[in-house]
Scaffold this motif. Structure first.
Motif, PDB file in Angstrom:
ATOM      1  N   LYS A 139      -6.767  21.717 -12.148  1.00  0.00           N
ATOM      2  CA  LYS A 139      -6.821  22.961 -11.178  1.00  0.00           C
ATOM      3  C   LYS A 139      -6.109  24.244 -11.626  1.00  0.00           C
ATOM      4  CE  LYS A 139      -9.480  20.631  -8.587  1.00  0.00           C
ATOM      5  NZ  LYS A 139     -11.049  21.042  -8.166  1.00  0.00           N
ATOM      6  N   LEU A 140      -6.757  25.309 -11.220  1.00  0.00           N
ATOM      7  CA  LEU A 140      -6.167  26.675 -11.323  1.00  0.00           C
ATOM      8  C   LEU A 140      -5.206  27.002 -10.126  1.00  0.00           C
ATOM      9  CD1 LEU A 140      -9.285  28.387 -12.799  1.00  0.00           C
ATOM     10  CD2 LEU A 140      -7.601  27.496 -14.035  1.00  0.00           C
ATOM     11  N   LEU A 141      -4.586  28.018 -10.347  1.00  0.00           N
ATOM     12  CA  LEU A 141      -3.660  28.434  -9.082  1.00  0.00           C
ATOM     13  C   LEU A 141      -4.226  28.704  -7.908  1.00  0.00           C
ATOM     14  CD1 LEU A 141      -0.973  29.350  -8.223  1.00  0.00           C
ATOM     15  CD2 LEU A 141      -1.256  31.598  -9.095  1.00  0.00           C
ATOM     16  N   ARG A 142      -5.461  29.439  -8.060  1.00  0.00           N
ATOM     17  CA  ARG A 142      -6.268  29.818  -6.565  1.00  0.00           C
ATOM     18  C   ARG A 142      -6.697  28.642  -6.100  1.00  0.00           C
ATOM     19  NH1 ARG A 142      -7.018  34.388 -10.103  1.00  0.00           N
ATOM     20  NH2 ARG A 142      -6.861  36.214  -9.202  1.00  0.00           N
ATOM     21  N   CYS A 190       3.934  23.223  -8.664  1.00  0.00           N
ATOM     22  CA  CYS A 190       4.170  23.548 -10.074  1.00  0.00           C
ATOM     23  C   CYS A 190       2.396  23.907 -10.275  1.00  0.00           C
ATOM     24  CB  CYS A 190       4.321  22.644 -10.900  1.00  0.00           C
ATOM     25  SG  CYS A 190       4.380  23.140 -12.841  1.00  0.00           S
ATOM     26  N   ALA A 191       2.244  25.202 -10.507  1.00  0.00           N
ATOM     27  CA  ALA A 191       0.903  25.824 -10.476  1.00  0.00           C
ATOM     28  C   ALA A 191       0.858  27.017 -11.416  1.00  0.00           C
ATOM     29  CB  ALA A 191       0.240  26.203  -9.032  1.00  0.00           C
ATOM     30  N   GLY A 192      -0.518  27.278 -12.063  1.00  0.00           N
ATOM     31  CA  GLY A 192      -0.260  28.600 -13.032  1.00  0.00           C
ATOM     32  C   GLY A 192      -0.494  28.032 -14.416  1.00  0.00           C
ATOM     33  N   GLY A 193      -0.162  26.801 -14.635  1.00  0.00           N
ATOM     34  CA  GLY A 193      -0.223  26.300 -16.121  1.00  0.00           C
ATOM     35  C   GLY A 193      -1.569  26.556 -16.491  1.00  0.00           C
ATOM     36  N   ASN A 194      -2.454  26.042 -16.004  1.00  0.00           N
ATOM     37  CA  ASN A 194      -3.759  26.079 -16.539  1.00  0.00           C
ATOM     38  C   ASN A 194      -4.442  27.375 -16.549  1.00  0.00           C
ATOM     39  OD1 ASN A 194      -4.370  23.241 -16.813  1.00  0.00           O
ATOM     40  ND2 ASN A 194      -4.391  22.737 -14.584  1.00  0.00           N
ATOM     41  N   ASP A 195      -3.998  28.278 -15.654  1.00  0.00           N
ATOM     42  CA  ASP A 195      -4.436  29.646 -15.929  1.00  0.00           C
ATOM     43  C   ASP A 195      -3.886  30.379 -17.094  1.00  0.00           C
ATOM     44  OD1 ASP A 195      -5.313  30.463 -12.832  1.00  0.00           O
ATOM     45  OD2 ASP A 195      -3.698  28.877 -13.010  1.00  0.00           O
ATOM     46  N   PHE A 225       1.020  33.675  -6.406  1.00  0.00           N
ATOM     47  CA  PHE A 225       1.524  32.570  -6.236  1.00  0.00           C
ATOM     48  C   PHE A 225       2.680  32.750  -4.934  1.00  0.00           C
ATOM     49  CE2 PHE A 225       5.543  29.938  -6.992  1.00  0.00           C
ATOM     50  CZ  PHE A 225       4.968  28.597  -7.226  1.00  0.00           C
ATOM     51  N   GLU A 226       3.394  33.803  -5.164  1.00  0.00           N
ATOM     52  CA  GLU A 226       4.312  34.316  -4.084  1.00  0.00           C
ATOM     53  C   GLU A 226       3.624  34.314  -2.486  1.00  0.00           C
ATOM     54  OE1 GLU A 226       7.700  37.615  -2.952  1.00  0.00           O
ATOM     55  OE2 GLU A 226       6.580  38.014  -4.465  1.00  0.00           O
ATOM     56  N   ASP A 227       2.379  34.674  -2.562  1.00  0.00           N
ATOM     57  CA  ASP A 227       1.917  34.764  -1.152  1.00  0.00           C
ATOM     58  C   ASP A 227       1.851  33.186  -0.721  1.00  0.00           C
ATOM     59  OD1 ASP A 227      -0.136  35.988   0.916  1.00  0.00           O
ATOM     60  OD2 ASP A 227      -1.521  34.462   0.197  1.00  0.00           O
ATOM     61  N   GLY A 228       1.404  32.126  -1.582  1.00  0.00           N
ATOM     62  CA  GLY A 228       1.403  30.840  -1.221  1.00  0.00           C
ATOM     63  C   GLY A 228       2.975  30.559  -0.604  1.00  0.00           C
ATOM     64  N   ILE A 229       3.808  30.717  -1.737  1.00  0.00           N
ATOM     65  CA  ILE A 229       5.331  30.330  -1.449  1.00  0.00           C
ATOM     66  C   ILE A 229       5.722  30.905   0.066  1.00  0.00           C
ATOM     67  CG2 ILE A 229       7.577  30.623  -1.945  1.00  0.00           C
ATOM     68  CD1 ILE A 229       6.034  28.841  -3.600  1.00  0.00           C
TER      69      ILE A 229
END
Length: 263
Positions: free
Chosen positions: A61-64, A85-90, A105-109
């Motif tokens: 899965k991608l971040l979005r 932990c997200a963004g690695g695949n992007d 990412f910050e919006d999700g946090i």
């Protein structure tokens, strides 16, 4: 991290992410995958707490996608603790912009912290020791600096994978060189315990057992095998817009006591 020092006997924990958090390459006896997040939850339960645990992570899965598919469910579950932990695949895709990813990412946090949950963020690994992936090192370092700023701004704990030198040993990785080995997952769970002040009784940073150095011919064969069995299929999936997680759901979609079969 207030959720682990407030005297509560029940801890609710939700893990978000991709294959790293799903636990790939750490086989479970039931035929699925265990992984560091399962192991971390088990350590919490070993301390006499009743732990309710959900793992929403899905490989590829991608971040979005993580924020669109997993984050709303995490908000609905209203846990004491969330790891993400997200963004690695992007970042491993051509043209990825770590500055743009950090904004997303910050919006999700912000949404997670608004629930009152404690949140643990993971930086990316330092992949300078992997020749094929080394060109991505600067991009990952830039994203990591953003993540630290986001953590400071929102009062999150950071598990700094970049600084963990034990992960620069091939014993920490499965043959595909992108997923942790069983021992890598075990050590990471110990590190997360240390981050929240949970006593695990073992040292995540214990030196690796001595390994026989690989002869250059064997190393070359290992590189060719990896490229044929993993790199080429991975590139083909990206070119055709497919993901290893297509059609898969989370392994543990509900907050359930450890020991219960996932619903």
């Amino acid at each position: 991290m207030s959720g682990f020092h407030n005297g509560h006997d029940i801890v609710s924990y939700v893990a978000l992410g991709d294959s790293f958090t799903e636990g790939l390459s750490d086989p479970h006896p039931d035929g699925g995958f265990r992984g560091w997040a399962d192991r971390f939850a088990e350590h919490l339960a070993d301390q006499g707490r009743e732990v309710r645990y959900a793992n929403l992570a899905v490989r590829g899965k991608l971040l979005r996608q993580i924020l669109a598919d997993q984050l709303p469910r995490a908000v609905e579950l209203a846990p004491d603790l969330v790891t993400i932990c997200a963004g690695g695949n992007d970042l491993i895709r051509p043209g990825a912009d770590p500055d743009v990813l950090a904004e997303i990412f910050e919006d999700g946090i912000g949404q997670l912290r608004a629930t009152g949950a404690d949140v643990i963020i993971f930086t990316g690994f330092d992949i300078g020791f992997q020749p094929v992936m080394r060109h991505l090192r600067g991009r990952i370092a830039t994203y990591n600096m953003h993540l630290r700023g986001i953590a400071d701004a929102h009062g999150c704990q950071v598990v700094d994978l970049w600084s963990m030198k034990i992960f620069q040993d091939r014993q920490a990785w499965d043959w595909d060189r992108l997923h942790l080995s069983t021992e890598g997952h075990r050590r990471l769970a110990l590190k997360v315990c240390a981050a929240v002040g949970a006593e695990a009784g073992e040292d995540w940073n214990e030196p690796w057992p001595g390994a026989e150095p690989m002869h250059w011919r064997a190393a070359r064969q290992d590189d060719l095998h990896w490229a044929r069995e993993f790199l080429v299929p991975w590139i083909h999936r990206r070119l055709t817009g497919r993901s290893s997680g297509d059609g898969l759901g989370p392994k543990r979609p509900n907050l359930e006591r450890l020991g219960q079969r996932p619903g």
